[in-house]
Design a protein around this motif. Structure first.
Motif, PDB file in Angstrom:
ATOM      1  N   VAL A  20       0.840  -1.207   0.000  1.00 16.33           N
ATOM      2  CA  VAL A  20       0.000   0.000   0.000  1.00 16.33           C
ATOM      3  C   VAL A  20       0.870   1.250   0.000  1.00 16.33           C
ATOM      4  CG1 VAL A  20      -1.604   1.343   1.432  1.00 16.33           C
ATOM      5  CG2 VAL A  20      -2.028  -1.087   1.057  1.00 16.33           C
ATOM      6  N   LEU A  21       1.907   1.235   0.810  1.00 18.86           N
ATOM      7  CA  LEU A  21       2.796   2.398   0.889  1.00 18.86           C
ATOM      8  C   LEU A  21       3.559   2.622  -0.410  1.00 18.86           C
ATOM      9  CD1 LEU A  21       3.949   1.819   4.526  1.00 18.86           C
ATOM     10  CD2 LEU A  21       2.799   3.877   3.693  1.00 18.86           C
ATOM     11  N   ILE A  22       4.011   1.549  -1.037  1.00 22.84           N
ATOM     12  CA  ILE A  22       4.684   1.680  -2.337  1.00 22.84           C
ATOM     13  C   ILE A  22       3.745   2.331  -3.348  1.00 22.84           C
ATOM     14  CG2 ILE A  22       5.600   0.393  -4.314  1.00 22.84           C
ATOM     15  CD1 ILE A  22       6.683  -1.666  -2.236  1.00 22.84           C
ATOM     16  N   ALA A  23       2.501   1.879  -3.392  1.00 23.63           N
ATOM     17  CA  ALA A  23       1.531   2.452  -4.332  1.00 23.63           C
ATOM     18  C   ALA A  23       1.326   3.940  -4.068  1.00 23.63           C
ATOM     19  CB  ALA A  23       0.209   1.698  -4.242  1.00 23.63           C
ATOM     20  N   HIS A  24       1.146   4.314  -2.811  1.00 26.49           N
ATOM     21  CA  HIS A  24       0.934   5.728  -2.482  1.00 26.49           C
ATOM     22  C   HIS A  24       2.164   6.573  -2.789  1.00 26.49           C
ATOM     23  CE1 HIS A  24      -3.031   6.012  -0.664  1.00 26.49           C
ATOM     24  NE2 HIS A  24      -2.841   4.772  -0.243  1.00 26.49           N
ATOM     25  N   GLY A  25       3.349   6.042  -2.480  1.00 25.06           N
ATOM     26  CA  GLY A  25       4.571   6.789  -2.751  1.00 25.06           C
ATOM     27  C   GLY A  25       4.824   6.989  -4.235  1.00 25.06           C
ATOM     28  N   THR A  26       4.540   5.962  -5.031  1.00 24.63           N
ATOM     29  CA  THR A  26       4.769   6.096  -6.477  1.00 24.63           C
ATOM     30  C   THR A  26       3.707   6.992  -7.122  1.00 24.63           C
ATOM     31  OG1 THR A  26       3.641   3.987  -6.911  1.00 24.63           O
ATOM     32  CG2 THR A  26       6.051   3.933  -6.699  1.00 24.63           C
ATOM     33  N   GLN A  27       2.543   7.107  -6.503  1.00 27.68           N
ATOM     34  CA  GLN A  27       1.579   8.110  -6.973  1.00 27.68           C
ATOM     35  C   GLN A  27       2.184   9.499  -6.848  1.00 27.68           C
ATOM     36  OE1 GLN A  27      -1.818   7.238  -4.356  1.00 27.68           O
ATOM     37  NE2 GLN A  27      -3.044   6.885  -6.202  1.00 27.68           N
ATOM     38  N   LYS A  28       2.804   9.755  -5.694  1.00 29.74           N
ATOM     39  CA  LYS A  28       3.380  11.067  -5.420  1.00 29.74           C
ATOM     40  C   LYS A  28       4.605  11.343  -6.297  1.00 29.74           C
ATOM     41  CE  LYS A  28       1.920  11.369  -0.596  1.00 29.74           C
ATOM     42  NZ  LYS A  28       0.913  10.319  -0.654  1.00 29.74           N
ATOM     43  N   LEU A  29       5.457  10.351  -6.461  1.00 26.10           N
ATOM     44  CA  LEU A  29       6.711  10.574  -7.173  1.00 26.10           C
ATOM     45  C   LEU A  29       6.572  10.528  -8.686  1.00 26.10           C
ATOM     46  CD1 LEU A  29       9.055   8.382  -4.926  1.00 26.10           C
ATOM     47  CD2 LEU A  29       8.984  10.894  -5.038  1.00 26.10           C
ATOM     48  N   PHE A  30       5.801   9.552  -9.193  1.00 28.37           N
ATOM     49  CA  PHE A  30       5.777   9.286 -10.635  1.00 28.37           C
ATOM     50  C   PHE A  30       4.414   9.436 -11.294  1.00 28.37           C
ATOM     51  CE2 PHE A  30       8.863   6.255  -8.640  1.00 28.37           C
ATOM     52  CZ  PHE A  30      10.009   6.999  -8.932  1.00 28.37           C
ATOM     53  N   GLY A  31       3.380   9.684 -10.502  1.00 29.62           N
ATOM     54  CA  GLY A  31       2.040   9.801 -11.068  1.00 29.62           C
ATOM     55  C   GLY A  31       1.412   8.456 -11.398  1.00 29.62           C
ATOM     56  N   TRP A  32       1.995   7.376 -10.917  1.00 31.79           N
ATOM     57  CA  TRP A  32       1.438   6.049 -11.165  1.00 31.79           C
ATOM     58  C   TRP A  32       0.121   5.885 -10.403  1.00 31.79           C
ATOM     59  CZ3 TRP A  32       6.339   2.535 -10.227  1.00 31.79           C
ATOM     60  CH2 TRP A  32       7.314   2.858 -11.175  1.00 31.79           C
ATOM     61  N   PHE A  33      -0.689   4.968 -10.867  1.00 33.93           N
ATOM     62  CA  PHE A  33      -1.955   4.618 -10.202  1.00 33.93           C
ATOM     63  C   PHE A  33      -2.865   5.834 -10.028  1.00 33.93           C
ATOM     64  CE2 PHE A  33       1.446   1.891  -8.324  1.00 33.93           C
ATOM     65  CZ  PHE A  33       1.121   0.716  -8.981  1.00 33.93           C
ATOM     66  N   GLY A  34      -2.828   6.738 -10.990  1.00 32.77           N
ATOM     67  CA  GLY A  34      -3.712   7.902 -10.958  1.00 32.77           C
ATOM     68  C   GLY A  34      -3.239   9.030 -10.063  1.00 32.77           C
TER      69      GLY A  34
END
Length: 186
Positions: A20-34
């Protein structure tokens, strides 16, 4: 080799929380997962009162994605738990004015993630981890103590600075509203 239930449970918990944390962090850094990516996160951090906004966006993204990845791997587990707990303390500060429950925008969810990171960091990763595979080189008591003290101090500093900047912003807005009211422009 017999599988150990406790160690399997820790692996499952580390994987779920870390994922869950990886998903949230990559949203912030790379715009992944919307997600908004670094630019969108920088704008959001500025709006929420975190300064410098870009540095805060990077720190939040790396804290979530990096801390989550370390939890999943079970590597440097005390430091990973400390990073997650500290990062989530900043998120709790943002959501606290809305109360506890997530459905009203409250801090329930980041508090849970932070508490889970803290618990994993304290409990250790279990046998099915890179820490175990490497002889717990990065999973020492002193590493955990230093990581949690550093994370707590960092979170306190960031949250205090944000609180101060938000208060200044609110005071400025109140003064501007009074000036507009006094000039008949309202």
């Amino acid at each position: 080799m017999c599988l150990n239930r406790k160690d399997l449970g820790l692996l499952a918990l580390r994987s779920a929380v870390g994922g869950v944390l990886i998903a949230h962090g990559t949203q912030k850094l790379f715009g992944w997962f919307g997600g908004g990516g670094l630019e969108g996160t920088t704008q959001a951090m500025d709006h929420m009162g975190f300064h410098p906004a870009r540095g805060s966006a990077i720190a939040a993204g790396v804290g979530e994605a990096g801390g989550g990845a370390l939890l999943v791997a079970g590597l440097a587990t005390p430091a990973a738990g400390a990073v997650v707990a500290g990062t989530m303390a900043g998120a709790v500060a943002v959501h606290a004015p809305a109360g506890f429950f997530a459905m009203s925008g409250g801090y329930e969810y980041p508090a849970f993630l932070g508490a889970a990171g803290l618990a994993i960091g304290l409990a250790g990763p279990g046998r099915y981890s890179l820490d175990h595979l490497t002889g717990h080189v990065f999973d020492r008591s002193w590493v955990g103590l230093l990581a949690f003290v550093g994370s707590a101090a960092g979170a306190y500093g960031v949250v205090s600075r944000r609180r101060h900047l938000v208060r200044l912003r609110e005071e400025r807005a109140a003064v501007e509203a009074e000036q507009q009211e006094g000039s008949g422009l309202s």
